[in-house]
Write a protein that holds these residues in place. Structure first.
Motif, PDB file in Angstrom:
ATOM      1  N   TYR A 117       1.478  -2.293   6.592  1.00  0.00           N
ATOM      2  CA  TYR A 117       1.601  -0.956   5.996  1.00  0.00           C
ATOM      3  C   TYR A 117       2.521  -0.115   6.876  1.00  0.00           C
TER       4      TYR A 117
ATOM      5  N   LEU B 150       0.826  -1.204   0.000  1.00  0.00           N
ATOM      6  CA  LEU B 150       0.000   0.000   0.000  1.00  0.00           C
ATOM      7  C   LEU B 150       0.864   1.258   0.000  1.00  0.00           C
ATOM      8  N   ASN B 151       2.023   1.166   0.649  1.00  0.00           N
ATOM      9  CA  ASN B 151       2.985   2.276   0.553  1.00  0.00           C
ATOM     10  C   ASN B 151       3.395   2.466  -0.898  1.00  0.00           C
ATOM     11  N   ALA B 152       3.714   1.305  -1.534  1.00  0.00           N
ATOM     12  CA  ALA B 152       4.142   1.356  -2.932  1.00  0.00           C
ATOM     13  C   ALA B 152       3.005   1.867  -3.806  1.00  0.00           C
TER      14      ALA B 152
ATOM     15  N   LEU C  83      10.489   0.393  -1.491  1.00  0.00           N
ATOM     16  CA  LEU C  83       9.836   1.648  -1.828  1.00  0.00           C
ATOM     17  C   LEU C  83      10.816   2.610  -2.504  1.00  0.00           C
TER      18      LEU C  83
ATOM     19  N   MET D 201       9.943   4.932 -10.852  1.00  0.00           N
ATOM     20  CA  MET D 201       8.860   5.801 -11.319  1.00  0.00           C
ATOM     21  C   MET D 201       9.397   7.172 -11.720  1.00  0.00           C
TER      22      MET D 201
ATOM     23  N   LEU E 105       0.718   4.048  -3.231  1.00  0.00           N
ATOM     24  CA  LEU E 105       0.612   5.515  -3.235  1.00  0.00           C
ATOM     25  C   LEU E 105       1.714   6.141  -4.083  1.00  0.00           C
ATOM     26  N   VAL E 106       2.933   5.623  -3.937  1.00  0.00           N
ATOM     27  CA  VAL E 106       4.050   6.168  -4.723  1.00  0.00           C
ATOM     28  C   VAL E 106       3.770   5.967  -6.213  1.00  0.00           C
ATOM     29  N   ILE E 107       3.355   4.744  -6.561  1.00  0.00           N
ATOM     30  CA  ILE E 107       3.102   4.446  -7.973  1.00  0.00           C
ATOM     31  C   ILE E 107       1.931   5.279  -8.482  1.00  0.00           C
TER      32      ILE E 107
END
Lengths: 294, 397
Positions: B337, A188-190, B352, B359, A192-194
């Protein structure tokens, strides 16, 4: 009405001009079906909606973010609007995918997946890109294009994969506890970034590149009306997609694509909608860029 | 002024009476024969009249004038009489005042707060200037807008207090137990908050607030912040560092909620910056009606405990319950999370970090390529247009 009003394109210097004599009455050819035109309208409307409600989140500490959130009734309203646009866009996307599968699998129309009218990139696109860039810097001739030029295919796939990536990460956050059943929490962290980076890429790409390449460049300026009227003049067809025109003429299929000239009301409506979209897009682009300097 | 002096001189009969009775117990009525005149003024124009009714209703009604105005021994008394010394009776209050921050006051130190000396009521009387509901107004005379304190460079706190939750309870609801100025600052022995003996000095604030908020004080003292303060680490926050002193708002109100995260963040800078990268913060900083998790929704407010403490709401065993407060259906996977993930820190959040890097590279490379592509295309198209128009021109000629 005259076709010059729609698109005063320069006279072609290539071979396209020699293939057919100009008719007395300007002829029009269909490029997009009504369904495709609607899909574009729904897609950009929901995209603008998503961008308008997503940017205040991405730049939540910019002064304009609070203003925009406040203007629509605080954050709950902005989030509800964002989710609504996302749902409509998802439906459009699913309908489009079904359409492709129906054409490609049920009707066994292989041209959907490969060949000169397919959206799938091919070797010619690579060559076109290279030759086009050579022409930019004054080396060689301008390449001629088939039904979809390489930058149009890029636009298409960028939007296609953008919807998959942004959509998936968005739904993962929307239904976080559900997604957590088969995804680890840190995903879920990823997400948001994506979601935010890919969304930003989509916004910058559409408002900076698509607007200019498709609508604002000489030859189409100020707007390529074909996506709003579905038809283009024979002159435009020959200049912009010389290879398709030649192929259609050779195959004797040109007449099957003939369409009535666009109505004045249709053109005006398209202009109003299109320019509104461009104005909103450029405003959002300005705000986005300003957020980096604030 | 002329007329009142004149009056004084034309009342010889009355004067005689007064002169005879002086030296004995002096009933107030005799002084009031002159001083009940509402227009009576001294040489400097200051009113020296006494409201008979109010004086007799006041707490000092049983006293004689000369008990306080002790310098007056006989009539006629001199034009200028000595300043009344309240300390002759109120010695404790007076000595407290003498060492307080108000000791330098040039005005009469007692009447500034207690009001007209002849109309002093017990503090339980709603007519008293120091009755609980009147205290903010009384202190506000100096500590409000344009007041004395403002002239001395102090903040105008009274109006802010009135808008606070204590001020609201006191002035709008008339709640007598609501904290007013003196509840925290004391009355006669008010000290600067810099003075370690002041109830508003940082060390003493938990106890001061705890006089009413006993449960909260106990919780606070059991948390990391309270323990740090007890150990003498004054970097830790006390009540007023988070709630402020005079602008205390209802902690569940969205105005305070949105203000609260930067307050924690002013010390916990790294946690604040990583929090700001999350959806919780992005949503929350836009304000409005959606409430997202703020620091204390997860960490607790008063009894903040380290993650290692099993009682902490963010201890691994309690995460499902804590996250589940908002996220119905939160499971063991969901609570993995990271609410403070740092996509810029390769060591802390490597996955991350690389996702963000990828990205960003994607964004930069796609845009860079197409911006160059578009600019070259624009230049070339315009160049082509010029060539075409020149060629066209040649043909026409």
């Amino acid at each position: 009405m005259s076709n010059q009003a729609i698109n005063p394109a320069p006279q072609p210097s290539g071979t396209a001009a020699q293939t057919s004599a100009p008719a007395n009455e300007p002829r029009y050819f269909r490029r997009f079906t009504t369904g495709q035109m609607w899909m574009h309208v729904i897609l950009f409307s929901t995209f603008l909606g998503l961008a308008t409600t997503g940017l205040p989140l991405r730049f939540s500490e910019s002064p304009w973010a609070r203003l925009m959130a406040g203007a629509v009734g605080g954050f709950s309203a902005i989030l509800a609007f964002h989710k609504f646009c996302a749902l409509v866009m998802t439906v459009t996307f699913v309908v489009h995918v079904f359409e492709i599968l129906k054409r490609g699998i049920l009707r066994r129309d292989k041209s959907v997946f490969w060949g000169s009218t397919s959206m799938v990139a091919n070797w010619k696109d690579a060559k076109d890109l290279f030759m086009h860039m050579r022409w930019f810097i004054g080396l060689g001739k301008k390449p001629e294009f088939e039904r979809y030029a390489y930058w149009e295919k890029f636009d298409y796939w960028a939007v296609f994969w953008g919807m998959v990536v942004i959509g998936f990460s968005g739904y993962a956050m929307w239904f976080a506890p559900l997604f957590a059943h088969f995804l680890p929490g840190w995903a879920l962290n990823a997400a948001l970034v994506i979601h935010s980076e890919e969304g930003l890429l989509a916004i910058l790409f559409i408002f900076m590149i698509h607007f200019v390449n498709t609508h604002l460049r000489p030859g189409s300026f100020p707007m390529d009306m074909v996506i709003f009227t579905g038809v283009e003049s024979e002159h435009e067809f020959k200049v912009k997609r010389a290879l398709e025109y030649e192929r259609m003429a050779k195959e004797g299929k040109l007449e099957s694509r003939l369409a009535p000239a666009p109505t004045k009301i249709g053109i005006n409506l398209g202009r109003v909608v299109g320019f509104t979209a461009i104005a909103i897009g450029l405003t959002l682009l300005g705000l986005t860029i300003s957020a980096y300097f604030y | 002024m002329q007329s009142s002096r004149f009056k004084l001189r034309i009342m010889p009969g009355l004067a005689f009476l007064l002169a005879v009775s002086f030296g004995h117990a002096q009933p107030a009525t005799e002084c009031l024969a002159c001083h009940s005149d509402a227009t009576l003024q001294d040489a400097s124009g200051k009113s020296i009249s006494v409201d008979d009714k109010k004086f007799h209703a006041s707490i000092h009604s049983g006293m004689n004038c000369v008990d306080c105005h002790a310098s007056i021994k006989s009539y006629p008394h001199p034009d200028k009489v000595e300043k009344v010394k309240c300390e002759s009776c109120h010695a404790d209050e007076s000595s407290q005042l003498a060492t307080s921050i108000h000791s330098s006051s040039k005005d009469h130190p007692c009447t500034s707060c207690h009001g007209n000396a002849h109309e002093i009521f017990p503090k339980s009387d709603p007519r008293s200037a120091v009755y609980a509901l009147n205290i903010p107004k009384t202190c506000g005379q100096c500590h409000g807008n344009g007041g004395m304190a403002e002239k001395h460079g102090l903040q105008s706190v009274a109006p802010r207090y009135v808008d606070s939750i204590h001020g609201y309870a006191l002035s709008k609801e008339g709640l007598l137990v609501a904290a007013s100025c003196s509840s925290c600052h004391g009355s006669h022995h008010i000290l600067s908050h810099k003075d370690p003996n002041s109830p508003t000095s940082k060390t003493n604030i938990p106890q001061t607030c705890g006089k009413c908020h006993a449960g909260t004080e106990a919780a606070y003292m059991s948390g990391v912040h309270g323990k740090a303060i007890a150990k003498g680490d004054f970097n830790a926050p006390v009540c007023s560092d988070c709630h402020t002193a005079h602008d205390i708002q209802e902690p569940t109100a969205s105005a305070f909620r949105s203000r609260s995260t930067p307050i924690c963040g002013s010390c916990h800078k790294d946690k604040f910056s990583t929090y700001r990268d999350t959806f919780h913060s992005q949503l929350g900083s836009l304000g409005g009606y959606v409430e997202t998790a703020r620091c204390w929704d997860c960490h607790g407010a008063h009894d903040v405990l380290p993650t290692s403490d099993p009682r902490s709401p963010v201890a691994p065993n309690n995460l499902i319950a804590t996250c589940g407060k908002c996220h119905a259906g939160a499971n063991a996977s969901f609570v993995k999370y990271q609410p403070h993930a740092n996509a810029h820190d390769r060591k802390l959040s490597p996955v991350l970090y690389y996702i963000r890097l990828f990205m960003n590279l994607l964004l930069i490379s796609v845009l860079t390529f197409f911006i160059i592509h578009t600019i070259l295309w624009l230049l070339r198209s315009n160049f082509q247009k010029i060539i075409d128009s020149q060629n066209g021109g040649d043909k026409h000629e």
